[in-house]
Scaffold this motif. Structure first.
Motif, short mmCIF file in Angstrom:
data_model
loop_
_atom_site.label_atom_id
_atom_site.label_comp_id
_atom_site.label_asym_id
_atom_site.label_seq_id
_atom_site.Cartn_x
_atom_site.Cartn_y
_atom_site.Cartn_z
N PRO A 1 -5.77 -1.71 -1.52
CA PRO A 1 -5.37 -0.44 -2.11
C PRO A 1 -4.79 -0.69 -3.51
CG PRO A 1 -4.53 -0.66 0.12
CD PRO A 1 -5.06 -2.01 -0.27
N TYR B 1 -9.38 1.82 -3.80
CA TYR B 1 -9.47 0.44 -3.31
C TYR B 1 -10.16 -0.38 -4.40
CZ TYR B 1 -7.81 0.54 1.52
OH TYR B 1 -7.04 0.59 2.65
N THR C 1 -8.69 9.50 2.80
CA THR C 1 -7.98 8.37 3.41
C THR C 1 -7.54 7.31 2.38
OG1 THR C 1 -10.05 7.19 3.87
CG2 THR C 1 -9.25 8.70 5.57
N ASP D 1 -9.56 2.15 5.05
CA ASP D 1 -9.15 0.84 5.59
C ASP D 1 -10.26 0.15 6.38
OD1 ASP D 1 -9.16 2.22 7.96
OD2 ASP D 1 -6.99 2.20 8.24
N GLN D 2 -11.42 0.78 6.43
CA GLN D 2 -12.57 0.14 7.09
C GLN D 2 -13.59 -0.40 6.08
OE1 GLN D 2 -13.36 3.80 9.44
NE2 GLN D 2 -13.44 2.44 11.23
N THR E 1 0.82 -1.20 0.00
CA THR E 1 0.00 0.00 0.00
C THR E 1 0.86 1.26 0.00
OG1 THR E 1 -0.08 0.06 2.39
CG2 THR E 1 -1.84 -1.12 1.28
#
Lengths: 387, 387
Positions: free
Chosen positions: B57, B46, B386, B362-363, B29
């Motif tokens: 990613p 993503y 993000t 990342d969630q 990433t």
């Protein structure tokens, strides 16, 4: 002949008053084994006895002719694909023995004391419905088929029936509530009138809701016992009919029925070429098929009506494809009694006549195989004198 | 900034002019591995890489900003159940890596020379469509979603895209034809506007066709990311809304959205009690379910619209039950661009606002699991800073 007692004089009530009223399945076709309870009507016909769908001769009893009932001596009964689905258990577990048949014509042989609609000797027809209390129609006065009180002609729980279920028209007689019989005009033959009682009304009712008019483009999918009637009816109303069939051998017939064009759906692309072209479409296909692909030949926001009832009643639809077509999908179930009479009269007056083949009772099993194998051309009509 | 060359000045075009334009999947990433061909736009986001539906990613390139295109610096993108179906291959084989996301808002960062609809700095939103020649709309000027020329926002073949397919909004930027972006009014936050681009228009469009008015009884089935929007929209138009959900834990929320009644469909009979009561119904359920049973709560000859798209797009329907309900079934696919702008403006003006939870990139995988497990309350919105 306006009371029940007079029925005992009829020759077919051979054993009136005998005890028990038990229903026996005739092991041999030549043994008349039914014992008719007093007032019950002795009948003989062909019944399914299990999910094999093989019919055998059967003698049984019908309920007495109640005050609102009529007894009909059946002259002809015809074969609908639904009979096969129902008797083979395709629509769920059912009770056997069971006599199918919901396209029925004959002569009124007795009437209950309240009956004014018919008199003995009248020509009468019965379709998919046979009984109801008629007490809770609740807005369904002209759509009795949607009332939970309605007893369909065969295989339906019916307390008054000695077998506990209604028994259909592959038989020499039937007892129905007068409301559920229609008059058969003199200017149509019994034989030709028979298929109208289901195939006729099942196609007529949705076609009338589609407001058919001259030049309207109507698609008909599945050209069997219902589809050819849909063609003839739509043509008689002035529509331009496009017939979609998988049977290339039917093309000549279909053009003779008045269709403007026949599309033999023998590969992908056949339907795509007609994308959005129909104002309305009716499908009589009684199997699972690619509904959305067929529906896509209807113009956006038009309507596609399914009347064929597949196994388990289940149709699978590609919802994305349906969204792309923007077509409204609905299903239609026969029609009400008032509309059924209107349809019979219309067909008689306008010579919209079924294509029939007369068969004997002992040919029913073979005829069923032909229906399944798409060999029927187009409706088998059983001569009830052969039961 | 009205020509493509000026794009090379943008900081994210780090390697303009480098040879190859090959697409590399970032193994780590932290490694920026994409080499941007001259004019191409370097992006990071993503992507799904196989049917597992686990996103990783990814750095990739988008097409240059063409004369009719705009480049949007994405601020937020939200999660639609369709993203999951598509990336898991539920709707058929697809090409990987693939960036999902078709609820997108951000700020216009560049415009092509023909573009007058937007200027740099404008607030803009993109939904399910991103490109089209617009040459063969053929009556679909306001229903572009049904045009075969329309390129959907992700996973759709697109010659001009360096990856050969369109890549969606789980990303820091996107290039779309100006026609397919809408203006986001200043009086709605970016975050709250995001879900409108699919969930909003997908429910708004069929609800408008249902001619909502005060007192009309509207059923909504499936109260997830689309269903709660349907409730809010219908309530805002004065309808009496009946929400049908399988999640008892949502009852309080649903009443707060303005529904008159919540029916927790936790057993047979729950639907039967509402038979024929709704004037109209919309279902957002994205799984196979008993369509005819739900449709039966609509009044006869009313309409039931399916907008949830199940696996394989396949819905199975009991045709007999559907005939008994006499309900018209149709499917609806998002809405046209004119209507999308109208909907965004309507929601902003009338404070019909999505219920959102902001998450980091990342969630996303965890959020997808929650969507599948019906734990979303009610729309996850990814903060694009993000990525």
């Amino acid at each position: 002949m306006t009371d029940n007692n007079s029925l005992t004089r009829r020759k077919f009530v051979k054993l009136a008053g005998a005890a028990g009223g038990a229903l026996l399945l005739a092991k041999s076709t030549n043994v008349f084994a039914a014992l008719a309870k007093k007032g019950n009507i002795a009948s003989r016909g062909y019944a399914a006895v299990d999910t094999s769908g093989k019919l055998v001769p059967w003698q049984f009893e019908r309920r007495p002719v109640g005050d609102d009932d009529i007894l009909i001596d059946i002259k002809y009964a015809s074969i609908c694909h639904s009979d096969i689905h129902q008797e083979k258990g395709h629509w769920g577990p059912t009770q056997y023995p069971q006599v199918p048949g919901h396209e029925i014509v004959g002569v009124v042989a007795a009437v209950g004391k309240n009956v004014t609609k018919f008199k003995v000797g009248d020509r009468a027809g019965v379709g998919c419905m046979g009984n109801s209390s008629l007490e809770n129609l609740d807005g369904l006065e002209n759509e009795e088929q949607y009332s939970p009180d309605t007893v369909f002609t065969y295989g339906f729980p019916e307390k008054s029936s000695p077998t506990g279920i209604s028994q259909g028209g592959y038989s020499n007689n039937i007892v129905v509530r007068d409301h559920f019989a229609v008059h058969i005009p003199n200017h149509i033959s019994f034989q030709e009138a028979t298929p109208l009682l289901c195939a006729g009304i099942t196609t007529y009712s949705p076609l009338m809701r589609a407001h058919l008019k001259k030049g309207l483009k109507v698609g008909v999918a599945g050209i069997g016992g219902l589809g050819y009637m849909a063609i003839k009816l739509a043509v008689s109303k002035g529509a331009e009919v496009y017939a979609f069939t998988t049977s290339a051998s039917k093309v000549k017939d279909i053009l003779a029925f008045g269709a403007k064009e026949v599309i033999v759906v023998d590969g992908p692309g056949k339907l795509a070429a007609y994308k959005g072209k129909m104002d309305y479409m009716i499908s009589t296909i009684p199997y699972k098929y690619d509904v959305a692909a067929y529906a896509s030949v209807v113009k956006p926001y038009g309507t596609f009506t399914q009347v064929g009832m597949p196994e388990g009643f289940e149709l699978t639809m590609n919802n994305f494809a349906l969204s792309l077509s923007r077509v409204n999908f609905n299903a239609s179930l026969i029609g009400g009694m008032k509309e059924t009479q209107e349809m019979v009269d219309y067909c008689a007056d306008n010579k919209v006549l079924p294509q029939i083949q007369i068969i004997r009772a002992d040919q029913i099993n073979e005829a069923w195989d032909n229906v399944i194998n798409k060999k029927a051309r187009y409706r088998y009509v059983i001569d009830a004198s052969t039961f």
